[in-house]
Design a protein around this motif. Structure first.
Motif, PDB file in Angstrom:
ATOM      1  N   UNK A 124      -4.083  -8.620 -14.838  1.00 51.32           N
ATOM      2  CA  UNK A 124      -4.428  -7.426 -14.059  1.00 51.32           C
ATOM      3  C   UNK A 124      -4.657  -7.782 -12.585  1.00 51.32           C
ATOM      4  N   UNK A 125      -5.247  -8.966 -12.328  1.00 52.38           N
ATOM      5  CA  UNK A 125      -5.441  -9.402 -10.944  1.00 52.38           C
ATOM      6  C   UNK A 125      -4.100  -9.506 -10.223  1.00 52.38           C
ATOM      7  N   UNK A 126      -3.135 -10.051 -10.924  1.00 48.60           N
ATOM      8  CA  UNK A 126      -1.796 -10.185 -10.339  1.00 48.60           C
ATOM      9  C   UNK A 126      -1.182  -8.797 -10.118  1.00 48.60           C
ATOM     10  N   UNK A 127      -1.333  -7.925 -11.086  1.00 47.84           N
ATOM     11  CA  UNK A 127      -0.778  -6.570 -10.988  1.00 47.84           C
ATOM     12  C   UNK A 127      -1.400  -5.809  -9.815  1.00 47.84           C
ATOM     13  N   UNK A 128      -2.721  -5.942  -9.647  1.00 50.54           N
ATOM     14  CA  UNK A 128      -3.410  -5.256  -8.540  1.00 50.54           C
ATOM     15  C   UNK A 128      -2.913  -5.773  -7.188  1.00 50.54           C
ATOM     16  N   UNK A 129      -2.726  -7.080  -7.115  1.00 51.61           N
ATOM     17  CA  UNK A 129      -2.240  -7.663  -5.863  1.00 51.61           C
ATOM     18  C   UNK A 129      -0.830  -7.174  -5.557  1.00 51.61           C
ATOM     19  N   UNK A 130       0.028  -7.138  -6.559  1.00 48.36           N
ATOM     20  CA  UNK A 130       1.403  -6.680  -6.357  1.00 48.36           C
ATOM     21  C   UNK A 130       1.426  -5.214  -5.917  1.00 48.36           C
ATOM     22  N   UNK A 131       0.493  -4.418  -6.440  1.00 50.15           N
ATOM     23  CA  UNK A 131       0.410  -3.004  -6.059  1.00 50.15           C
ATOM     24  C   UNK A 131      -0.004  -2.871  -4.598  1.00 50.15           C
ATOM     25  N   UNK A 132      -0.929  -3.722  -4.155  1.00 54.89           N
ATOM     26  CA  UNK A 132      -1.369  -3.701  -2.755  1.00 54.89           C
ATOM     27  C   UNK A 132      -0.230  -4.089  -1.821  1.00 54.89           C
ATOM     28  N   UNK A 133       0.558  -5.052  -2.263  1.00 58.24           N
ATOM     29  CA  UNK A 133       1.703  -5.482  -1.462  1.00 58.24           C
ATOM     30  C   UNK A 133       2.714  -4.342  -1.332  1.00 58.24           C
ATOM     31  N   UNK A 134       2.961  -3.674  -2.441  1.00 56.89           N
ATOM     32  CA  UNK A 134       3.899  -2.542  -2.433  1.00 56.89           C
ATOM     33  C   UNK A 134       3.418  -1.449  -1.495  1.00 56.89           C
ATOM     34  N   UNK A 135       2.128  -1.198  -1.508  1.00 57.58           N
ATOM     35  CA  UNK A 135       1.534  -0.198  -0.623  1.00 57.58           C
ATOM     36  C   UNK A 135       1.661  -0.619   0.842  1.00 57.58           C
ATOM     37  N   UNK A 136       1.482  -1.926   1.082  1.00 59.83           N
ATOM     38  CA  UNK A 136       1.567  -2.451   2.450  1.00 59.83           C
ATOM     39  C   UNK A 136       2.974  -2.293   3.014  1.00 59.83           C
ATOM     40  N   UNK A 137       3.969  -2.430   2.169  1.00 61.24           N
ATOM     41  CA  UNK A 137       5.351  -2.331   2.625  1.00 61.24           C
ATOM     42  C   UNK A 137       5.661  -0.960   3.237  1.00 61.24           C
ATOM     43  N   UNK A 138       4.867   0.031   2.852  1.00 63.57           N
ATOM     44  CA  UNK A 138       5.111   1.394   3.353  1.00 63.57           C
ATOM     45  C   UNK A 138       4.768   1.559   4.833  1.00 63.57           C
ATOM     46  N   UNK A 139       4.013   0.634   5.375  1.00 61.25           N
ATOM     47  CA  UNK A 139       3.611   0.795   6.786  1.00 61.25           C
ATOM     48  C   UNK A 139       4.714   0.354   7.755  1.00 61.25           C
ATOM     49  N   UNK A 140       5.816  -0.143   7.213  1.00 62.28           N
ATOM     50  CA  UNK A 140       6.887  -0.659   8.063  1.00 62.28           C
ATOM     51  C   UNK A 140       7.361   0.377   9.083  1.00 62.28           C
ATOM     52  N   UNK A 141       7.435   1.634   8.653  1.00 63.66           N
ATOM     53  CA  UNK A 141       7.934   2.691   9.544  1.00 63.66           C
ATOM     54  C   UNK A 141       6.975   2.984  10.695  1.00 63.66           C
ATOM     55  N   UNK A 142       5.707   2.582  10.550  1.00 63.13           N
ATOM     56  CA  UNK A 142       4.705   2.845  11.597  1.00 63.13           C
ATOM     57  C   UNK A 142       4.723   1.797  12.699  1.00 63.13           C
ATOM     58  N   UNK A 143       5.493   0.753  12.513  1.00 65.65           N
ATOM     59  CA  UNK A 143       5.489  -0.354  13.477  1.00 65.65           C
ATOM     60  C   UNK A 143       6.389  -0.040  14.672  1.00 65.65           C
ATOM     61  N   UNK A 144       5.761   0.502  15.674  1.00 70.04           N
ATOM     62  CA  UNK A 144       6.446   0.825  16.929  1.00 70.04           C
ATOM     63  C   UNK A 144       5.653   0.219  18.079  1.00 70.04           C
ATOM     64  N   UNK A 145       6.291  -0.118  19.176  1.00 71.19           N
ATOM     65  CA  UNK A 145       5.574  -0.714  20.305  1.00 71.19           C
ATOM     66  C   UNK A 145       4.397   0.132  20.791  1.00 71.19           C
ATOM     67  N   UNK A 146       4.494   1.440  20.645  1.00 72.51           N
ATOM     68  CA  UNK A 146       3.445   2.333  21.136  1.00 72.51           C
ATOM     69  C   UNK A 146       2.361   2.640  20.104  1.00 72.51           C
ATOM     70  N   UNK A 147       2.339   1.912  19.010  1.00 67.74           N
ATOM     71  CA  UNK A 147       1.360   2.149  17.950  1.00 67.74           C
ATOM     72  C   UNK A 147      -0.064   2.140  18.506  1.00 67.74           C
ATOM     73  N   UNK A 148      -0.907   3.120  18.175  1.00 65.20           N
ATOM     74  CA  UNK A 148      -2.292   3.138  18.654  1.00 65.20           C
ATOM     75  C   UNK A 148      -3.066   1.928  18.136  1.00 65.20           C
TER      76      UNK A 148
END
Length: 588
Positions: free
Chosen positions: A23-47
């Protein structure tokens, strides 16, 4: 009561066979998957607030991944011959590589895709994370594209990482058969290392010959492993990433200037004669015309029976020595014992040597020693607890900057040894003090001069292997290195030519060894400051430790009047060593 035993890893993870571990591994993998979603927010003008929210996500992932990785690594270290532990380490290493690949996009965006103006804007409010972000920008010129970085991360698991693990598995399985008093005994390397400090010259020689003979008989495979690790270092670092030199890869990773490291090595080489008088004194005390290399760590007082220390007494001595300087640091060290974060038994299969592992600044570090009861083991205990103290002093730092860079990483460990010596030397008669001071100078030699010449050998070896060479030629280069280091102060035998293959750091962490020279000489300087300033120095010292890796070493130390790019600074350390040699001779 302080008793030798195994550590408990329960704070890191559940038993790896349990559903909770999965379950520890599964939780970590879920967090990683969630983190991947922020890719679209990475712009030079990010607040800024959005940017630092992402940084906090990275910290969270690092914490979780480090706990799993720490568990697997420490489990393996406690029994390197366990197929189960080996398999788990491979599995978790692969998971770590996959996570690194999936989160790599942020690292590369920060290094390569954001302009300087916006990077400066975002770093403005970084606080202690400023150095973390600045250093990543520095590494930008050596970074590759995302697909290329992913390929390297993936191949490392079955490439260089696998080679290092193979070296460990082979060498940790070595059994050393030695005849003592007419009886054959099977010893571990740690037990064999005790014998090189024996009062019996024949036993010292036999111990070294047994060790070196075992590595010599396996020099083909060990040499092949080393050559391939060096070529991997070159191919990735020089050919692909375009670093200027093999050692520069380590220097930039350590966030220390090439000039600083070169100055350190030059001053060490220049001062090799500092120890010649000590070697001559030691030979006379042993009744020899000249020391053999076999005698380098022999007790210099023939009539002095080396004292044995129970594990409990050793622990109390180290804690008391820290307490006399700083009750805060003593309490940090005691947590390692009270939380059962130390593995001190000697047993087959357990990793040789000693280390301190900081899995997270939120957790008390884990310490591994192979305690055999000799004075050197007491100092080793002080050394590793010094690392633990350093980590806890920096526990308020983010996991991203809590770990001090390698050149500073040996500072607290060596300082703790100096405190131990300062504490126990006042309680000794001259005979015992001379023996302990001699052993202290032995250790200073081993952790300053020897490590510097190890690094000088590595510089030569990496160049030689890049140009194409043989194991025999490497061994000749190592012998030349020893002759430069010792000149005519000791007798060298040809069997030491293969000694380079016995040095795990050459395989595990290329160019790590200069960190010992750096840390020891720095500690000698800090200790002299303590002797001048008294208890008020405690505050300064803890501030240096508390910085962790949040500042560049040159910058951090300059705030306290220490210029590590100056040859004079390093020379001051050698002047102290010379004074210790003179004190020893005067005692006798």
């Amino acid at each position: 009561m302080y008793k030798q035993g195994r550590w408990s890893l329960s704070e890191l993870a559940s038993d790896h066979k349990s559903p909770e571990f999965a379950k520890q591994i599964t939780r970590l993998e879920a967090k990683v998957k969630n983190f991947e979603r922020i890719k679209s927010a990475l712009k030079p003008t990010i607040p800024s607030k959005d940017f630092y929210r992402i940084i906090h996500h990275i910290e969270d992932l690092a914490e979780d991944a480090s706990r799993l990785g720490g568990y697997a690594s420490l489990l393996y270290s406690s029994d390197t011959q366990s197929d189960e532990a080996t398999s788990l380490l491979t599995k978790i290493s692969k998971l770590g590589s996959e996570i690194e690949n999936k989160t790599l996009f942020f690292d590369l965006w920060w290094k390569r895709k954001i302009d300087e103006k916006n990077a400066t804007r975002l770093m403005k409010d970084a606080g202690s994370l400023y150095e973390y972000l600045r250093h990543k920008r520095l590494l930008a010129k050596y970074s590759l594209s995302e697909p290329e970085e992913k390929i390297i991360n993936t191949l490392d698991v079955t490439g260089s990482t696998a080679l290092v693990k193979l070296y460990d598995k082979i060498t940790n399985a070595f059994e050393y058969i030695i005849t003592i008093n007419g009886k054959k005994k099977k010893l571990t390397r740690e037990q064999l290392s005790v014998l090189v400090r024996s009062t019996n010259p024949s036993l010292r020689k036999t111990a070294y010959q047994t060790l070196l003979g075992r590595f010599s008989s396996n020099k083909g495979v060990l040499g092949e492993i080393y050559q391939n690790l060096v070529l991997n270092w070159k191919d990735e670092g020089i050919e692909i990433r375009k670093y200027s030199s093999p050692i520069s890869i380590r220097n930039i990773g350590n966030d220390v200037d090439d000039k600083t490291t070169q100055t350190l090595l030059d001053v060490c080489k220049k001062n090799s004669s500092v120890f010649y008088e000590f070697f001559s004194f030691k030979a006379k005390s042993l009744g020899l015309k000249k020391l053999r290399r076999y005698d380098l760590y022999a007790p210099s007082a023939k009539k002095f029976k080396e004292k044995n220390y129970t594990y409990e007494n050793a622990t109390k001595l180290v804690l008391d020595s820290l307490n006399r300087f700083s009750p805060t640091l003593s309490e940090f060290a005691n947590r390692v014992f009270s939380q059962n974060h130390i593995d001190s038994q000697i047993r087959p299969g357990k990793r040789d040597g000693a280390f301190c592992s900081t899995v997270s600044p939120k957790l008390t570090p884990y310490v591994l020693v192979n305690y055999a009861g000799k004075s050197k083991d007491v100092f080793t205990l002080a050394h590793e607890l010094g690392h633990a103290v350093h980590s806890q002093a920096a526990s308020k730092q983010s996991i991203l900057v809590s770990e001090a860079p390698l050149p500073l990483a040996e500072t607290a460990s060596t300082f703790s040894e100096l405190l131990l010596y300062d504490n126990i030397s006042h309680q000794m008669a001259d005979t015992e003090k001379a023996a302990i001071l001699s052993e202290k100078i032995d250790d200073i030699y081993a952790t300053v001069m020897r490590q510097a010449f190890f690094t000088i050998f590595e510089v030569d070896a990496h160049k030689q292997i890049a140009d194409g060479t043989t194991i025999e030629e490497l061994s000749k280069t190592y012998m030349k290195n020893l002759k430069t280091q010792f000149a005519n102060s000791i007798e060298l035998s040809d069997d030491f030519a293969i000694e380079w293959s016995c040095i795990p750091h050459f395989y595990h962490t290329p160019f790590y060894c200069y960190a010992y020279s750096f840390g020891n000489l720095l500690s000698l300087s800090l200790f002299q400051m303590y002797q001048r300033e008294g208890r008020q120095f405690e505050k300064t010292y803890i501030e240096i430790l508390a910085a962790g890796g949040s500042q560049k070493p040159e910058t951090l130390l300059s705030q306290y009047g220490i210029d590590i790019s100056s040859a004079k600074f390093w020379q001051d350390g050698f002047d102290y060593i010379r004074s210790q040699v003179k004190e020893l001779i005067m005692i006798k």
